[in-house]
Write a protein that holds these residues in place. Sequence first.
Motif, PDB file in Angstrom:
ATOM      1  N   UNK A 156       0.834  -1.204   0.000  1.00  0.00           N
ATOM      2  CA  UNK A 156       0.000   0.000   0.000  1.00  0.00           C
ATOM      3  C   UNK A 156       0.870   1.256   0.000  1.00  0.00           C
ATOM      4  N   UNK A 157       1.937   1.241   0.808  1.00  0.00           N
ATOM      5  CA  UNK A 157       2.837   2.399   0.847  1.00  0.00           C
ATOM      6  C   UNK A 157       3.517   2.592  -0.495  1.00  0.00           C
ATOM      7  N   UNK A 158       3.900   1.485  -1.135  1.00  0.00           N
ATOM      8  CA  UNK A 158       4.567   1.584  -2.431  1.00  0.00           C
ATOM      9  C   UNK A 158       3.656   2.267  -3.449  1.00  0.00           C
ATOM     10  N   UNK A 159       2.391   1.864  -3.457  1.00  0.00           N
ATOM     11  CA  UNK A 159       1.445   2.470  -4.396  1.00  0.00           C
ATOM     12  C   UNK A 159       1.359   3.974  -4.174  1.00  0.00           C
ATOM     13  N   UNK A 160       1.249   4.386  -2.904  1.00  0.00           N
ATOM     14  CA  UNK A 160       1.147   5.813  -2.604  1.00  0.00           C
ATOM     15  C   UNK A 160       2.447   6.527  -2.966  1.00  0.00           C
ATOM     16  N   UNK A 205      -4.267  13.404   0.219  1.00  0.00           N
ATOM     17  CA  UNK A 205      -5.357  13.092  -0.712  1.00  0.00           C
ATOM     18  C   UNK A 205      -5.169  11.715  -1.331  1.00  0.00           C
ATOM     19  N   UNK A 206      -3.950  11.431  -1.767  1.00  0.00           N
ATOM     20  CA  UNK A 206      -3.688  10.123  -2.379  1.00  0.00           C
ATOM     21  C   UNK A 206      -4.006   9.002  -1.402  1.00  0.00           C
ATOM     22  N   UNK A 207      -3.572   9.183  -0.146  1.00  0.00           N
ATOM     23  CA  UNK A 207      -3.814   8.137   0.854  1.00  0.00           C
ATOM     24  C   UNK A 207      -5.314   7.952   1.065  1.00  0.00           C
ATOM     25  N   UNK A 208      -6.038   9.063   1.136  1.00  0.00           N
ATOM     26  CA  UNK A 208      -7.481   8.962   1.349  1.00  0.00           C
ATOM     27  C   UNK A 208      -8.149   8.274   0.167  1.00  0.00           C
ATOM     28  N   UNK A 209      -7.667   8.565  -1.044  1.00  0.00           N
ATOM     29  CA  UNK A 209      -8.229   7.906  -2.232  1.00  0.00           C
ATOM     30  C   UNK A 209      -7.978   6.396  -2.168  1.00  0.00           C
ATOM     31  N   UNK A 210      -6.750   6.013  -1.802  1.00  0.00           N
ATOM     32  CA  UNK A 210      -6.437   4.586  -1.677  1.00  0.00           C
ATOM     33  C   UNK A 210      -7.338   3.947  -0.626  1.00  0.00           C
ATOM     34  N   UNK A 248      -6.742  -0.373   9.145  1.00  0.00           N
ATOM     35  CA  UNK A 248      -6.157   0.381  10.244  1.00  0.00           C
ATOM     36  C   UNK A 248      -4.855   1.045   9.850  1.00  0.00           C
ATOM     37  N   UNK A 249      -4.114   0.405   8.960  1.00  0.00           N
ATOM     38  CA  UNK A 249      -2.758   0.868   8.685  1.00  0.00           C
ATOM     39  C   UNK A 249      -2.713   1.935   7.613  1.00  0.00           C
ATOM     40  N   UNK A 250      -3.761   1.965   6.768  1.00  0.00           N
ATOM     41  CA  UNK A 250      -3.691   2.855   5.607  1.00  0.00           C
ATOM     42  C   UNK A 250      -3.553   4.301   6.036  1.00  0.00           C
ATOM     43  N   UNK A 251      -4.323   4.685   7.054  1.00  0.00           N
ATOM     44  CA  UNK A 251      -4.242   6.063   7.517  1.00  0.00           C
ATOM     45  C   UNK A 251      -2.829   6.387   8.003  1.00  0.00           C
ATOM     46  N   UNK A 252      -2.121   5.358   8.463  1.00  0.00           N
ATOM     47  CA  UNK A 252      -0.752   5.571   8.944  1.00  0.00           C
ATOM     48  C   UNK A 252       0.186   6.008   7.826  1.00  0.00           C
ATOM     49  N   UNK A 253      -0.185   5.719   6.561  1.00  0.00           N
ATOM     50  CA  UNK A 253       0.705   6.067   5.465  1.00  0.00           C
ATOM     51  C   UNK A 253       0.882   7.583   5.373  1.00  0.00           C
ATOM     52  N   UNK A 254      -0.166   8.326   5.751  1.00  0.00           N
ATOM     53  CA  UNK A 254      -0.074   9.792   5.683  1.00  0.00           C
ATOM     54  C   UNK A 254       1.113  10.289   6.498  1.00  0.00           C
TER      55      UNK A 254
END
Lengths: 229, 225
Positions: free
Chosen positions: B44-48, B78-83, B100-106
């Motif tokens: 997920x982080x790689x995509x962002x 914005x990108x993270x929220x879209x993902x 749970x982890x996606x928001x952590x990417x921000x």
Amino acid sequence: MRPIFNWEKLDLLKGKLGYQGALVAVAGLVTSGALALASKVTGPEIEAAAARDLQQSLSQVLTSEHDNDLIKDSVRMTGPGGNEITVYKARHLGRVEAVVFQVTGTGYGGPIVCVMGVGRDGKVQGVRVIKHTETPGLGDKIELAKDGWIHAFEGRFLGDPPPEKFAVKKDGGVFDQFAGATITPRGVVKAVKGGLEFFGREKAALLDEADESATRKAGDGAARTEPGP
Amino acid sequence: MSDYARITKDGLWGNNVVFAQMLALCPLMAVTGTATNGLGMGLASTAVLVASNILISGLRRFISAEVRIPVYIVFIATLVTLVDMSLNAWLHDLYKVLGLFIALIVVNCAILGRAESFASKNSVAPAAVDGLMMGLGFTLALVVLGGVREVLGSGTLFAQAHLLLGNAFAFLELTLIHDYKGFLLMILPPGGFLALGFLLAGKRVLDRRLAERATAAATPEPAAG
């Protein structure tokens, strides 16, 4: 040859406060637009997925046959902990056969949110922990994915075991605790017991048996039922 | 060595987000209880990272140096929220594992770091490659650390990988130590710090060995390089 775009002029402009303000404003505007669009596109899908999840977790704690849409057949009431909860009613041929509601216990790491199904006969049909912050490897045996402990509640009611025995073994009850973790199962057992007491107290309203008592309670503010069909 | 080869080597090893730059340690500690979680977070982080590098390098000539940080942050958030939204809508089962982890990417400073130190100075193609390689390097670190903690902590490897990758990958799920009672410390955050410390020390030793070998090989023929 004239360049298509005058980069030097842009570089000059970039130093100006107005350009910078506009840049941040445009970035904010474009991104909020993108988010609004995405929210519109994904909103219905996300809602449908959440409803599917809810349906799934509800059917896990129900053994009674039912033919209605539980999610639509729900009422808001004052729950065991004094907070507003949603009670879902499972009906078969119009008669409420079981109810599903949330109970919250206090664990070692914070609240443990469980969903439990109680049959018309007052027996627990199933309990599942849906949210907790207990220690991994010790307290998380309350999750079905980790351990079968949670099945111990199935078929129990206040009477088997009697209320004073409805506790973990360490407190003189009948339910197992885990090696090294007593607070977590104690929290779940207390929550389930609270749920059963709530069922006993509000039985009439929950099972739609006495409409007049439900109406009276709604007037007291102790319970609220939505106007049914 | 070509530019792209250098970018690749930097991202995966030499300038690895975790093992060299020591960035993104917060999401690292949070998710590496199992190798599967690490893999999911890494992908997920790689995509962002790729998307943000492309976006920022494409717009780099329009962004004033004075306001670049807020602009980058807005884009990344914005990108993270879209993902987050798209996963929730279309890959809901995966979302339940990773949500749970996606928001952590921000708050993953590695992404802002690459925007600032690479994407803002390079054209789109190298920026995309840099994002991809930095992301894969981060994924590597997450999977290695997650694997070490999972094996020591619960005796399994890639548990529940089928939730992330589909049932075809269920063969990845190994139970390495049967009837293992678990070493709880490794699953808890302190275990993450301990394991990371040993991994970092290991990389240092390895790098020094490699450098010694390189100088030893280079001494007889100094003109070689």
